[in-house]
Design a protein around this motif. Structure first.
Motif, PDB file in Angstrom:
ATOM      1  N   ALA A 115       0.790  -1.236   0.000  1.00 21.61           N
ATOM      2  CA  ALA A 115       0.000   0.000   0.000  1.00 21.61           C
ATOM      3  C   ALA A 115       0.827   1.293   0.000  1.00 21.61           C
ATOM      4  CB  ALA A 115      -1.009  -0.016   1.145  1.00 21.61           C
ATOM      5  N   PRO A 116       1.872   1.409   0.849  1.00 29.91           N
ATOM      6  CA  PRO A 116       2.640   2.664   0.812  1.00 29.91           C
ATOM      7  C   PRO A 116       3.358   2.860  -0.532  1.00 29.91           C
ATOM      8  CG  PRO A 116       3.068   1.474   2.853  1.00 29.91           C
ATOM      9  CD  PRO A 116       2.317   0.531   1.948  1.00 29.91           C
ATOM     10  N   GLY A 117       3.875   1.770  -1.080  1.00 22.35           N
ATOM     11  CA  GLY A 117       4.610   1.833  -2.343  1.00 22.35           C
ATOM     12  C   GLY A 117       3.758   2.336  -3.505  1.00 22.35           C
ATOM     13  N   ILE A 118       2.443   2.049  -3.469  1.00 20.60           N
ATOM     14  CA  ILE A 118       1.588   2.488  -4.572  1.00 20.60           C
ATOM     15  C   ILE A 118       0.785   3.741  -4.208  1.00 20.60           C
ATOM     16  CG2 ILE A 118       1.418   0.201  -5.658  1.00 20.60           C
ATOM     17  CD1 ILE A 118      -1.348  -0.099  -4.362  1.00 20.60           C
ATOM     18  N   GLY A 119       1.128   4.331  -3.074  1.00 19.82           N
ATOM     19  CA  GLY A 119       0.514   5.598  -2.700  1.00 19.82           C
ATOM     20  C   GLY A 119      -0.889   5.497  -2.101  1.00 19.82           C
ATOM     21  N   LEU A 120      -1.259   4.279  -1.693  1.00 18.43           N
ATOM     22  CA  LEU A 120      -2.592   4.083  -1.123  1.00 18.43           C
ATOM     23  C   LEU A 120      -2.633   4.476   0.350  1.00 18.43           C
ATOM     24  CD1 LEU A 120      -5.405   2.787  -1.756  1.00 18.43           C
ATOM     25  CD2 LEU A 120      -4.472   0.670  -0.806  1.00 18.43           C
ATOM     26  N   ALA A 121      -1.494   4.381   1.020  1.00 15.30           N
ATOM     27  CA  ALA A 121      -1.458   4.685   2.454  1.00 15.30           C
ATOM     28  C   ALA A 121      -0.056   5.140   2.837  1.00 15.30           C
ATOM     29  CB  ALA A 121      -1.833   3.437   3.244  1.00 15.30           C
ATOM     30  N   ASP A 122       0.058   5.734   4.051  1.00 16.61           N
ATOM     31  CA  ASP A 122       1.374   6.159   4.534  1.00 16.61           C
ATOM     32  C   ASP A 122       2.028   5.060   5.349  1.00 16.61           C
ATOM     33  OD1 ASP A 122       0.731   8.870   3.690  1.00 16.61           O
ATOM     34  OD2 ASP A 122      -0.633   8.877   5.418  1.00 16.61           O
ATOM     35  N   VAL A 123       1.168   4.248   5.964  1.00 20.19           N
ATOM     36  CA  VAL A 123       1.596   3.300   6.984  1.00 20.19           C
ATOM     37  C   VAL A 123       0.764   2.029   6.808  1.00 20.19           C
ATOM     38  CG1 VAL A 123       1.479   2.961   9.504  1.00 20.19           C
ATOM     39  CG2 VAL A 123       2.142   5.191   8.602  1.00 20.19           C
ATOM     40  N   VAL A 124       1.262   0.868   7.284  1.00 18.53           N
ATOM     41  CA  VAL A 124       0.422  -0.338   7.268  1.00 18.53           C
ATOM     42  C   VAL A 124       0.338  -0.946   8.663  1.00 18.53           C
ATOM     43  CG1 VAL A 124       1.099  -0.893   4.880  1.00 18.53           C
ATOM     44  CG2 VAL A 124       2.293  -2.005   6.774  1.00 18.53           C
ATOM     45  N   ALA A 125      -0.728  -1.712   8.891  1.00 15.07           N
ATOM     46  CA  ALA A 125      -0.812  -2.565  10.079  1.00 15.07           C
ATOM     47  C   ALA A 125      -1.100  -3.953   9.535  1.00 15.07           C
ATOM     48  CB  ALA A 125      -1.921  -2.093  11.005  1.00 15.07           C
ATOM     49  N   ASP A 126      -0.112  -4.848   9.683  1.00 12.36           N
ATOM     50  CA  ASP A 126      -0.233  -6.139   9.022  1.00 12.36           C
ATOM     51  C   ASP A 126       0.355  -7.248   9.899  1.00 12.36           C
ATOM     52  OD1 ASP A 126      -0.945  -7.844   6.998  1.00 12.36           O
ATOM     53  OD2 ASP A 126       0.682  -7.272   5.636  1.00 12.36           O
ATOM     54  N   LEU A 127       0.072  -8.508   9.513  1.00  9.12           N
ATOM     55  CA  LEU A 127       0.627  -9.643  10.243  1.00  9.12           C
ATOM     56  C   LEU A 127       2.082  -9.850   9.840  1.00  9.12           C
ATOM     57  CD1 LEU A 127      -2.254 -12.224   9.969  1.00  9.12           C
ATOM     58  CD2 LEU A 127      -1.734 -10.672  11.854  1.00  9.12           C
ATOM     59  N   VAL A 128       2.901 -10.128  10.843  1.00  7.14           N
ATOM     60  CA  VAL A 128       4.324 -10.312  10.611  1.00  7.14           C
ATOM     61  C   VAL A 128       4.748 -11.587  11.326  1.00  7.14           C
ATOM     62  CG1 VAL A 128       6.598  -9.249  10.897  1.00  7.14           C
ATOM     63  CG2 VAL A 128       4.567  -7.796  10.879  1.00  7.14           C
ATOM     64  N   SER A 129       5.595 -12.394  10.685  1.00  4.32           N
ATOM     65  CA  SER A 129       6.245 -13.450  11.477  1.00  4.32           C
ATOM     66  C   SER A 129       7.746 -13.233  11.460  1.00  4.32           C
ATOM     67  CB  SER A 129       5.811 -14.864  11.064  1.00  4.32           C
ATOM     68  OG  SER A 129       5.747 -15.002   9.680  1.00  4.32           O
ATOM     69  N   SER A 130       8.402 -13.383  10.304  1.00  2.94           N
ATOM     70  CA  SER A 130       9.850 -13.146  10.316  1.00  2.94           C
ATOM     71  C   SER A 130      10.179 -11.673  10.059  1.00  2.94           C
ATOM     72  CB  SER A 130      10.516 -13.999   9.245  1.00  2.94           C
ATOM     73  OG  SER A 130      10.158 -13.517   7.965  1.00  2.94           O
ATOM     74  N   GLY A 131       9.289 -10.979   9.395  1.00  4.39           N
ATOM     75  CA  GLY A 131       9.563  -9.581   9.071  1.00  4.39           C
ATOM     76  C   GLY A 131      10.149  -9.415   7.672  1.00  4.39           C
ATOM     77  N   SER A 132      10.384 -10.544   6.961  1.00  5.74           N
ATOM     78  CA  SER A 132      11.050 -10.430   5.655  1.00  5.74           C
ATOM     79  C   SER A 132      10.151  -9.775   4.601  1.00  5.74           C
ATOM     80  CB  SER A 132      11.549 -11.790   5.179  1.00  5.74           C
ATOM     81  OG  SER A 132      10.476 -12.675   5.072  1.00  5.74           O
ATOM     82  N   THR A 133       8.836 -10.001   4.684  1.00 12.34           N
ATOM     83  CA  THR A 133       7.925  -9.366   3.711  1.00 12.34           C
ATOM     84  C   THR A 133       7.961  -7.851   3.877  1.00 12.34           C
ATOM     85  OG1 THR A 133       6.505 -11.294   3.940  1.00 12.34           O
ATOM     86  CG2 THR A 133       5.561  -9.404   2.799  1.00 12.34           C
ATOM     87  N   LEU A 134       7.960  -7.408   5.127  1.00 10.73           N
ATOM     88  CA  LEU A 134       8.026  -5.961   5.372  1.00 10.73           C
ATOM     89  C   LEU A 134       9.329  -5.412   4.810  1.00 10.73           C
ATOM     90  CD1 LEU A 134       6.789  -5.512   9.064  1.00 10.73           C
ATOM     91  CD2 LEU A 134       5.516  -5.180   6.940  1.00 10.73           C
ATOM     92  N   PHE A 135      10.405  -6.115   5.118  1.00 11.11           N
ATOM     93  CA  PHE A 135      11.721  -5.660   4.688  1.00 11.11           C
ATOM     94  C   PHE A 135      11.787  -5.526   3.164  1.00 11.11           C
ATOM     95  CE2 PHE A 135      16.166  -6.067   3.515  1.00 11.11           C
ATOM     96  CZ  PHE A 135      16.749  -5.133   4.374  1.00 11.11           C
ATOM     97  N   MET A 136      11.267  -6.548   2.481  1.00  6.60           N
ATOM     98  CA  MET A 136      11.319  -6.533   1.015  1.00  6.60           C
ATOM     99  C   MET A 136      10.495  -5.395   0.420  1.00  6.60           C
ATOM    100  SD  MET A 136      11.409 -10.447  -0.295  1.00  6.60           S
ATOM    101  CE  MET A 136       9.807 -10.807   0.321  1.00  6.60           C
ATOM    102  N   ASN A 137       9.532  -4.903   1.194  1.00  8.60           N
ATOM    103  CA  ASN A 137       8.712  -3.801   0.703  1.00  8.60           C
ATOM    104  C   ASN A 137       9.151  -2.452   1.275  1.00  8.60           C
ATOM    105  OD1 ASN A 137       6.330  -4.844  -1.072  1.00  8.60           O
ATOM    106  ND2 ASN A 137       6.655  -6.373   0.528  1.00  8.60           N
ATOM    107  N   GLY A 138      10.352  -2.421   1.796  1.00  8.07           N
ATOM    108  CA  GLY A 138      10.916  -1.150   2.258  1.00  8.07           C
ATOM    109  C   GLY A 138      10.262  -0.610   3.524  1.00  8.07           C
ATOM    110  N   LEU A 139       9.705  -1.519   4.343  1.00 11.94           N
ATOM    111  CA  LEU A 139       9.013  -1.058   5.551  1.00 11.94           C
ATOM    112  C   LEU A 139       9.767  -1.485   6.807  1.00 11.94           C
ATOM    113  CD1 LEU A 139       5.444  -2.191   4.450  1.00 11.94           C
ATOM    114  CD2 LEU A 139       6.303   0.158   4.472  1.00 11.94           C
TER     115      LEU A 139
END
Ligand code: ATP
Ligand code: ZN
Length: 285
Positions: free
Chosen positions: A146-170
């Motif tokens: 969402a932040p990458g495409i300008g839909l939002a400034d911030v996300v609240a999402d499920l995380v386990s290792s954190g790698s998905t967040l990392f890959m998306n620059g979060l």
């Protein structure tokens, strides 16, 4: 015949562990591939395969008697159902993440921000505690982009290792909730269903307990026995059997995961040799 009806996830992160748990409880399921519903031949259980988001509602309505669902979904849906047991799988956390380059100075930085999430109820309740007002955008999947495409400034999402967040620059900045899969039940189960639920619970607890413990066998010279036995808790006290070689014994005991490595070191130091560690399948105390 009377049956207990359980709702589990149709496919996704909880599916395999849910089916595995039932199997470890000795419950065989017929043609699981059908993936709509199935039953067991050796336990009065009927299994419904559903989207995880729908499970709390089905259990509240009594269409299913019990269900397996993540606490994240359970609390988000906020239905009138009861948690019976934590199951120890599906562990994750609901977290707030911001673009890595963005400055973040605590929750007040979220004031007025656009937050993309699939958990509007949990996020709103969390922000309310801090008197923060934000603009919640509910989306059902791929929240992290969402932040990458300008839909939002911030996300609240499920995380386990954190790698998905990392890959998306979060970067993860706040944890709203720690979650795992739980067994839930309808609030008005009939006596017959409660009896079956207790039977199932007895098995689930035996499986969970077994996973937390290991069976250990070791050899020790008899003059060290007393010291070694004092280190071992066992279910009652350890078993000691004489070895064919005189002056030596074999000691059998059960060790829990938490103290496992410490105890093994102490046992070795006390003269134990040939230590074998064996998984336990079921443990009934
Ligand atoms: P459904 O089609 O059933 O709605 P879904 O896409 O909503 O599936 P999954 O991604 O399969 O759900 O996740 C199911 C549950 O697994 C989550 O609600 C959560 O409790 C748990 N889970 C564990 N780790 C994670 C993770 N890293 N990301 C997402 N969910 C996780
Ligand atoms: Zn879902």
């Amino acid at each position: 015949m009377n049956k207990l009806r359980i709702a589990i996830q149709k496919s996704g992160r909880l599916y395999e562990d849910s089916v595995k748990l039932l199997s470890e409880c000795g419950i065989d399921l017929r043609n699981v591939k059908d993936r709509l519903k199935t039953e067991s031949d050796n336990f009065p259980l009927e299994v419904f395969f559903l989207r995880d988001d729908d499970i709390p509602q089905y259990v509240e309505d009594g269409v299913a008697d019990i269900g397996i669902v993540g606490q994240n979904v359970l609390f988000e849906k906020n239905k009138h159902i009861e948690v019976v047991e934590e199951l120890g799988f599906g562990k994750c956390r609901l977290s707030i993440a911001v673009p890595r380059g963005q400055q973040y100075e605590g929750v007040t930085s979220l004031q007025g921000k656009r937050i993309a999430t699939s958990y509007p109820f949990l996020v709103t309740s969390y922000l309310k505690q801090y008197n923060i007002e934000a603009d919640i955008h509910e989306i059902s999947g791929s929240v992290e982009i969402a932040p990458g495409i300008g839909l939002a400034d911030v996300v609240a999402d499920l995380v386990s290792s954190g790698s998905t967040l990392f890959m998306n620059g979060l970067k993860e900045v706040e944890t709203i909730l720690k979650s795992q899969a739980v067994l839930v039940k309808n609030k008005q189960l009939k006596e017959e269903q409660l009896i079956l639920l207790n039977k199932l619970l007895f098995r689930i607890r035996a499986v969970k307990k077994a996973k937390r413990n290991k069976y250990v066998l070791m050899n020790a010279p008899n003059d060290q026995l007393e010291k070694i036995i004092s280190l071992l808790p066992g279910m009652k006290s350890p078993s000691v059997l004489p070895l064919a070689e005189s002056g030596w014994s074999s000691i059998h005991s059960v060790l829990s995961e938490d103290e496992f490595w410490d105890k093994i070191e102490q046992l070795k130091a006390a003269g134990a040799q040939g230590i074998l560690v064996v998984p336990i399948e079921k443990m009934i105390v």
